[in-house]
Design a protein around this motif. Structure first.
Motif, PDB file in Angstrom:
ATOM      1  N   GLY A 168     100.573  31.977  23.352  1.00  0.00           N
ATOM      2  CA  GLY A 168      99.871  31.943  22.075  1.00  0.00           C
ATOM      3  C   GLY A 168     100.043  30.647  21.340  1.00  0.00           C
ATOM      4  O   GLY A 168      99.121  30.169  20.682  1.00  0.00           O
ATOM      5  N   PHE A 205      97.568  36.939  18.269  1.00  0.00           N
ATOM      6  CA  PHE A 205      97.293  37.649  19.510  1.00  0.00           C
ATOM      7  C   PHE A 205      96.178  38.665  19.322  1.00  0.00           C
ATOM      8  O   PHE A 205      95.311  38.803  20.178  1.00  0.00           O
ATOM      9  CB  PHE A 205      98.547  38.341  20.058  1.00  0.00           C
ATOM     10  N   VAL A 220      92.806  40.521  27.512  1.00  0.00           N
ATOM     11  CA  VAL A 220      92.906  39.087  27.238  1.00  0.00           C
ATOM     12  C   VAL A 220      91.498  38.496  27.239  1.00  0.00           C
ATOM     13  O   VAL A 220      90.709  38.738  28.152  1.00  0.00           O
ATOM     14  CB  VAL A 220      93.792  38.383  28.283  1.00  0.00           C
ATOM     15  N   ARG A 221      91.197  37.742  26.212  1.00  0.00           N
ATOM     16  CA  ARG A 221      89.857  37.148  26.089  1.00  0.00           C
ATOM     17  C   ARG A 221      89.682  35.979  27.053  1.00  0.00           C
ATOM     18  O   ARG A 221      90.663  35.396  27.555  1.00  0.00           O
ATOM     19  CB  ARG A 221      89.634  36.651  24.655  1.00  0.00           C
ATOM     20  N   SER A 237      93.253  25.963  18.702  1.00  0.00           N
ATOM     21  CA  SER A 237      92.317  26.504  17.722  1.00  0.00           C
ATOM     22  C   SER A 237      92.409  25.747  16.413  1.00  0.00           C
ATOM     23  O   SER A 237      91.400  25.502  15.738  1.00  0.00           O
ATOM     24  CB  SER A 237      92.622  27.988  17.469  1.00  0.00           C
ATOM     25  N   LEU A 264      88.893  32.084  27.951  1.00  0.00           N
ATOM     26  CA  LEU A 264      89.456  30.891  27.330  1.00  0.00           C
ATOM     27  C   LEU A 264      88.594  30.397  26.170  1.00  0.00           C
ATOM     28  O   LEU A 264      89.123  30.045  25.103  1.00  0.00           O
ATOM     29  CB  LEU A 264      89.618  29.785  28.371  1.00  0.00           C
ATOM     30  N   MET A 321      89.179  32.452  23.208  1.00  0.00           N
ATOM     31  CA  MET A 321      90.479  32.189  22.603  1.00  0.00           C
ATOM     32  C   MET A 321      90.417  30.962  21.698  1.00  0.00           C
ATOM     33  O   MET A 321      90.965  30.956  20.590  1.00  0.00           O
ATOM     34  CB  MET A 321      91.528  31.941  23.692  1.00  0.00           C
ATOM     35  N   SER A 340      91.592  35.233  17.958  1.00  0.00           N
ATOM     36  CA  SER A 340      92.755  35.794  18.622  1.00  0.00           C
ATOM     37  C   SER A 340      92.701  35.561  20.122  1.00  0.00           C
ATOM     38  O   SER A 340      91.648  35.287  20.699  1.00  0.00           O
ATOM     39  CB  SER A 340      92.831  37.304  18.358  1.00  0.00           C
ATOM     40  N   ILE A 341      93.872  35.699  20.735  1.00  0.00           N
ATOM     41  CA  ILE A 341      93.985  35.607  22.185  1.00  0.00           C
ATOM     42  C   ILE A 341      93.528  36.908  22.838  1.00  0.00           C
ATOM     43  O   ILE A 341      92.862  36.907  23.860  1.00  0.00           O
ATOM     44  CB  ILE A 341      95.445  35.313  22.578  1.00  0.00           C
ATOM     45  N   LEU A 358      97.523  28.043  22.653  1.00  0.00           N
ATOM     46  CA  LEU A 358      96.133  28.325  22.348  1.00  0.00           C
ATOM     47  C   LEU A 358      95.841  28.276  20.852  1.00  0.00           C
ATOM     48  O   LEU A 358      94.800  27.797  20.427  1.00  0.00           O
ATOM     49  CB  LEU A 358      95.749  29.687  22.914  1.00  0.00           C
TER      50      LEU A 358
END
Length: 411
Positions: free
Chosen positions: A10, A240, A150-151, A17, A153, A156, A161-162, A13
């Motif tokens: 996290g 997350f 999980v999303r 962001s 990439l 994300m 959120s991840i 990522l």
């Protein structure tokens, strides 16, 4: 719902962001500070408390004026249950409650407060032992697939959120069904028992306590949806999981509120300190014996071991230490409130004698073992600690004995 093992992934990522500074959410104004207590949320009024504000304390006291006379009809000492965050460590609290039922001394709680993963246990604990089977099911049979996806990439980097917590929302809607909501509403209306779940308003940084019994008592499709969404928000780990957006209004102005994990504000909560004092002083609550049971779904100590010499390992270990310190600090706050208000303090936590490997979050074998650990402790009569860890020398001995043997020392 803490997920320490997602931290390393996290951090990277979320940093990306922040660099791109992009969000898919087009939102209205945030409502801040003193206004937060007065807004109407999703078309519903007076359904929550902001305990850090004077208006929030007044609202909580007004609620006590309604429910306290119903408590007085019960000759048993009022009992409070506080359930902490802890992610899949919530299996400890779930097992302890079930074992407490088997042991035979578990009370009917006049107030239940849930934070983070505690919010997923709280509605069942509130309704009593008839729902132990549901707590066990949730905390011993689920897998990560029942909690999140999980999303991709790109999602994300440009989203909020991840992970996608839609599976958790579906699980909440399935388990907290219409029958449960009706029973919660009846317990609130007829017995004056409170069910409070905590979220954090990410804009103002304030803890918000949602009056779930009152929400259930509205008995509309909208209130049922709000009930489920508050549960989801209370366990939405920032970064997350996406924050939950609530629409609100005040004086003809529309707002958007973003709410996340209540654990961002506190790991565990008893009741607003100022409200507790004023309730006694003003006669809203009568001076009488009261008991608080505090279930910390975590170990008191930090897991020790050699830290790898890299930034992510150091950040991960530091994050765990912050959560541990916050949790212990919250226990001290609760203890001081309990001392002042003459409320019996009883603390349960995961001892260092629990050694099950924890290879991943929501590992089924880990949760099953932790459930059985809490269950067996309670069946044998849980030795509740009477003060927080390290409060005095005798407490240190108690904590050591509890962690190593599960039994308090003889003084």
């Amino acid at each position: 719902m803490c997920k320490n093992r997602f931290l390393n992934f996290g951090i990277v990522l979320l940093s990306c962001s922040l660099i791109v500074a992009c969000s898919s959410l087009e939102r209205k104004n945030a409502v801040l500070d003193s206004k937060l207590q007065g807004v109407q949320v999703e078309g519903m009024s007076n359904i929550r408390f902001v305990p850090s504000t004077d208006d929030g304390i007044s609202a909580f006291l007004n609620e006590l004026k309604i429910v306290a006379p119903k408590h007085a009809q019960n000759n048993n000492p009022p009992t409070y249950l506080s359930l902490s965050g802890g992610g899949d460590n919530g299996a400890f609290g779930a097992g302890l409650l079930s074992g407490w039922t088997k042991e035979g001394s578990r009370p009917v709680f006049d107030q239940v407060v849930g934070i983070s993963t505690g919010s997923l246990i709280a509605p069942f604990a509130y309704l009593g032992s008839d729902y132990d089977y549901k707590i066990k099911e949730v905390f011993t049979t689920i897998t990560p697939d029942d909690i999140y996806k999980v999303r991709r990439l790109i999602s994300m980097l440009f989203g909020m959120s991840i992970g996608d917590n839609t599976p958790l929302f579906n699980l909440i809607r399935k388990t907290v069904d219409s029958d449960m909501l009706e029973k919660i509403a009846q317990a609130y209306e007829n017995e004056g028992r409170l069910l409070l779940l905590g979220t954090t308003n990410i804009d103002s940084g304030q803890l918000v306590l949602w009056n779930m019994g009152k929400i259930a008592s509205l008995r509309t499709p909208e209130s049922a949806l709000l009930f489920h969404r508050v549960m989801l928000a209370s366990a939405a780990v920032p970064g997350f999981f996406p924050p939950e957006l609530f629409e609100s209004s005040l004086d003809g102005i529309d707002y958007h509120e973003l709410h996340v994990d209540g654990g961002l504000s506190v790991q565990i909560y008893l009741y607003p300190a100022a409200a507790g004092k004023k309730a006694i002083e003003t006669g809203i609550l009568k001076p009488r014996a009261r008991q608080a049971f505090i279930i910390r779904n975590a170990k008191i100590s930090v897991e020790q071991g050699t830290t790898e010499v890299n930034s992510l390992s150091v950040l991960d270990k530091s994050y765990k230490k912050i959560i541990q310190s916050q949790g212990v600090g919250n226990l001290y706050q609760i203890y001081q409130i309990a001392l002042r208000d003459k409320v019996s303090f009883n603390l349960a936590f995961i001892g260092d004698d629990f050694k099950q490997p924890h290879p991943a979050e929501f590992d089924r074998k880990y949760m099953q073992a932790l459930f059985e650990y809490g269950y067996n402790k309670a069946v044998n009569g849980y030795p509740w600690a009477k003060s927080p860890p390290g409060y005095d020398q005798s407490t240190k001995e108690d904590i050591k004995a509890l962690s190593q043997t599960g039994q308090p020392p003889v003084h």
